[in-house]
Write an enzyme that holds these catalytic residues in place. Structure first.
Site, mmCIF file in Angstrom:
data_model
loop_
_atom_site.group_PDB
_atom_site.id
_atom_site.type_symbol
_atom_site.label_atom_id
_atom_site.label_comp_id
_atom_site.label_asym_id
_atom_site.label_seq_id
_atom_site.Cartn_x
_atom_site.Cartn_y
_atom_site.Cartn_z
ATOM 1 C CG ASP A 177 -2.329 0.561 1.095
ATOM 2 O OD1 ASP A 177 -3.123 0.509 1.617
ATOM 3 O OD2 ASP A 177 -2.025 1.592 0.119
ATOM 4 C CD GLU B 170 -7.042 5.675 2.511
ATOM 5 O OE1 GLU B 170 -6.588 6.019 1.443
ATOM 6 O OE2 GLU B 170 -6.079 5.348 3.261
HETATM 7 C C1 GLC Z 1 -4.266 4.299 -0.044
HETATM 8 C C2 GLC Z 1 -5.289 3.026 0.235
HETATM 9 C C3 GLC Z 1 -5.309 2.154 -0.902
HETATM 10 C C4 GLC Z 1 -5.477 2.710 -2.293
HETATM 11 C C5 GLC Z 1 -3.853 3.075 -2.270
HETATM 12 C C6 GLC Z 1 -3.356 3.909 -3.748
HETATM 13 O O1 GLC Z 1 -3.827 4.652 0.954
HETATM 14 O O2 GLC Z 1 -5.026 2.475 1.579
HETATM 15 O O3 GLC Z 1 -6.785 1.436 -0.894
HETATM 16 O O4 GLC Z 1 -5.391 1.680 -3.263
HETATM 17 O O5 GLC Z 1 -3.454 4.150 -1.364
HETATM 18 O O6 GLC Z 1 -4.084 5.018 -3.682
#
Ligand code: GLC
Length: 610
Positions: free
Chosen positions: A303, A500
């Site tokens: 991530d 988030e």
């Molecule tokens: C974010 C998220 C994830 C996402 C990634 C790219 O922090 O946790 O779900 O796909 O970054 O944007």
């Protein structure tokens, strides 16, 4: 096209692999021959480059794609093209990076990743679908697959071939800001819909112009964390899940089995921890369970900056993550430092070359499966997909998804369905004419944006006006003023957009403004229909007595007419709750199967009419 990739090898490998495309019945290991042949030609720098994904917004010099042999680029939540969010601007940005990647010695095309989590929600004019919490209420795998297919077509319309979706989380605590990214609190329902979502994105032929790599996330137990353990020790997001392995395997793991069964190409570990150990550092989960026991043959993508969280010493963090089983690092801005550190670690023997070769082989297999190395490969989008972008046909699918996601919670005196020829309807509430609240987070901007500045679409107010007869007068006011004398009041309230951890809340009561607006409607003496836009069940005790009818609309997206299809009776409501609806905050977390289970509305609840 690969410059040094001999035609003979191409013919040989196409023959060997039987040249049937990857799909639910084709494993990525079938591309081992081609991948290993190419791997043997690669330098250490080229191998490490394939394992790195940088963010467009941080690539000050786009030629860094060549300098570091990057295997992938992403656009994180709000990392948009400098030229804006039109389809043309996204296409031009993608093609520029791809062209540079293919100018390297081996000319290996890159994968471009975005969060197309409810439509191609980065691009203006795209069809925005209901978020997963709404799709969960449809209980319709075929429709979920169709929604993912349309999303894939609108992603590939700008050339991009990878989405970080579906989120197959199993949220257990509605206070979590990512609840709406989950289909349900029930792992069986998440599995039922997660597999079709993967198939919808990837299709039956990964070499097809409309195919998009899927990414099941966030592995594993992102939705099971304990309140107060979140990032910076508050909230839930990126927190610590403290459960037995049996609970992990019963509640949180099943959707990954379904995704792997559907041949998901990529899986993203969660920022969160399991019993104190970060998922991105957990070799047992990433290698033994995911790749060993479950037989996952795609590749693991970290991530956004998650590796940095594993150790204050970045070099140690790099070693921990790659040795645990991460194959590609989502290093938006620290891609150069990651490159240098990983190269040193390999040269020092702290990361074995066998681990590098395994990771790169996994990445290359997916690229071969997509046809990226096929002779004559072109990264140009199919003109038919460009033509269909935002089309009426695509909007029809989204409108059906909106319709089937509606859950009728209350219908006093059978107020619904409404007649289309009432003399006057008064529409109100903060969200009535607000496409930003209607779409929620992950819409144009990472956090979304309230108001009508995000993207085109049909608000509820516009949908009502389109639905009623020419003789019906539609008036409106946010606070309900002027409702007196109307035949009915329709009031749209709920949550402002978030994404988030920003959406972590310790109190899920409706805002005072929304409660007051409902009271105003009631005081005006009109029957009241409340439409709730929210990313989760909210505490609605304050409006229950004043609302004659209540519809949970979740975060429906651009096609507001899917709601009026139900309000005016063109379709019956069929949505059933995919989450338990708590009476009070004291009940949260509350999930089907709990002892003393006593929600306001139970999991699976939903009214209809004959
Ligand atoms: C974010 C998220 C994830 C996402 C990634 C790219 O922090 O946790 O779900 O796909 O970054 O944007």
């Amino acid at each position: 096209m690969l410059k040094s990739f001999s035609l003979l090898t191409a013919i040989l490998s196409l023959t060997l692999c039987g040249c049937r495309a990857a799909g639910p019945d084709k494993s990525f290991s079938s591309y081992d021959v081609q991948a290993k042949e190419l791997l043997a030609r690669m330098t250490l720098d080229e191998k490490i480059g394939q394992m790195i994904q940088a963010d467009n917004g941080w690539l000050r010099d786009p030629d860094d794609v060549k300098k570091y042999y990057l295997g992938s680029v992403l656009s994180g939540g709000s990392s948009d093209p400098a030229a804006g969010n039109s389809l043309q601007a996204w296409t031009a940005m993608y093609e520029d990076f791809q062209k540079r990647a293919m100018e390297t010695r081996l000319g290996i095309p890159l994968l471009y990743g975005i969060d197309a989590v409810h439509g191609n929600n980065n691009v203006l004019g795209a069809v925005i679908f209901p978020h997963n919490i709404g799709l969960g209420c449809t209980r319709n795998p075929k429709l979920v697959e169709e929604a993912a297919r349309v999303t894939a077509e609108e992603v590939r319309a700008c050339g991009i071939q990878w989405t970080f979706a579906p989120c197959v989380t199993v949220p257990q605590d509605e206070r979590w800001g990512r609840t709406y990214e989950g289909f349900s609190e029930d792992p069986k329902l998440v599995s039922l819909l997660g597999g079709p979502a993967v198939r919808g994105f990837q299709g039956s032929d990964l070499t097809a112009p409309s195919a998009v790599l899927a990414c099941a996330k966030h592995y594993v137990g992102d939705g099971g964390t304990r309140m107060g353990t979140g990032k910076w020790n508050r909230g839930l997001d990126q927190g610590d899940m403290r459960v037995s392995e049996e609970t992990l395997r019963t509640i949180h793991l099943p959707p990954y089995r379904a995704a792997i069964e559907a041949n998901v190409a990529t899986i993203m570990p969660s920022y969160s921890s399991w019993n104190g150990l970060k998922c991105s550092a957990n070799k047992y989960l990433l290698t033994d369970v995911l790749k060993g026991e479950l037989g996952f043959e795609g590749f693991v993508i970290s991530d956004y900056n998650a590796i940095r969280q594993l150790d204050p010493d970045f070099k140690k963090a790099v070693a921990i993550s790659i040795n645990a089983g991460i194959d590609m690092a989502m290093e938006p801005n620290e891609f150069a430092s990651f490159f240098t550190n990983l190269k040193e670690l390999v040269q020092e023997g702290a990361v074995p070359m066998s681990r590098i070769d395994d990771a790169v082989t996994r990445i290359l297999r997916v690229k071969f499966a997509m046809g990226l190395m096929a002779p004559g490969y072109s990264y140009k989008p199919d003109p038919a997909l460009v033509q269909a972008f935002g089309s009426a046909e695509h909007r029809k699918v989204a409108r059906q998804a909106v319709r089937e996601s509606m859950v009728l919670l209350k219908n006093e005196g059978k107020l619904l369905p409404l007649s289309k020829s009432l003399a006057r309807i008064h529409v109100g509430g903060r969200a009535a004419d607000n496409i930003g609240m209607q779409c929620g987070g992950w819409t144009i901007d990472w956090q979304g944006k309230s108001g009508n500045v995000t993207t085109g679409g049909t608000t509820l107010l516009e949908a009502v006006k389109k639905s009623v007869s020419a003789n019906t007068k539609v008036t409106s006011s946010i606070d309900g003023s002027g409702a007196q004398g109307a035949d009915v009041g329709i009031i749209v309230i709920g949550e402002d957009p978030y994404a988030e951890g920003v959406g972590d809340r310790s109190d899920l009561h409706l805002s005072k403004v929304d409660v007051q607006a409902v009271e105003n409607f009631k005081k005006a003496g009109v029957p009241v229909v409340v439409i709730l836009y929210s990313g989760r069940p909210l505490i609605i005790e304050d409006i229950l007595p004043n609302a004659d009818a209540i519809v949970a609309a979740w975060l429906p997206g651009t096609e507001g007419q899917g709601i009026t299809d139900i309000l005016f009776g063109d379709f019956k409501p069929t949505g059933k709750l995919s989450f338990s609806w708590p009476r009070t905050m004291a009940q949260i977390p509350i999930n089907i199967g709990d002892a003393n289970y006593d929600p306001l509305f139970a999991y699976g609840f939903g009214l209809t009419w004959n």
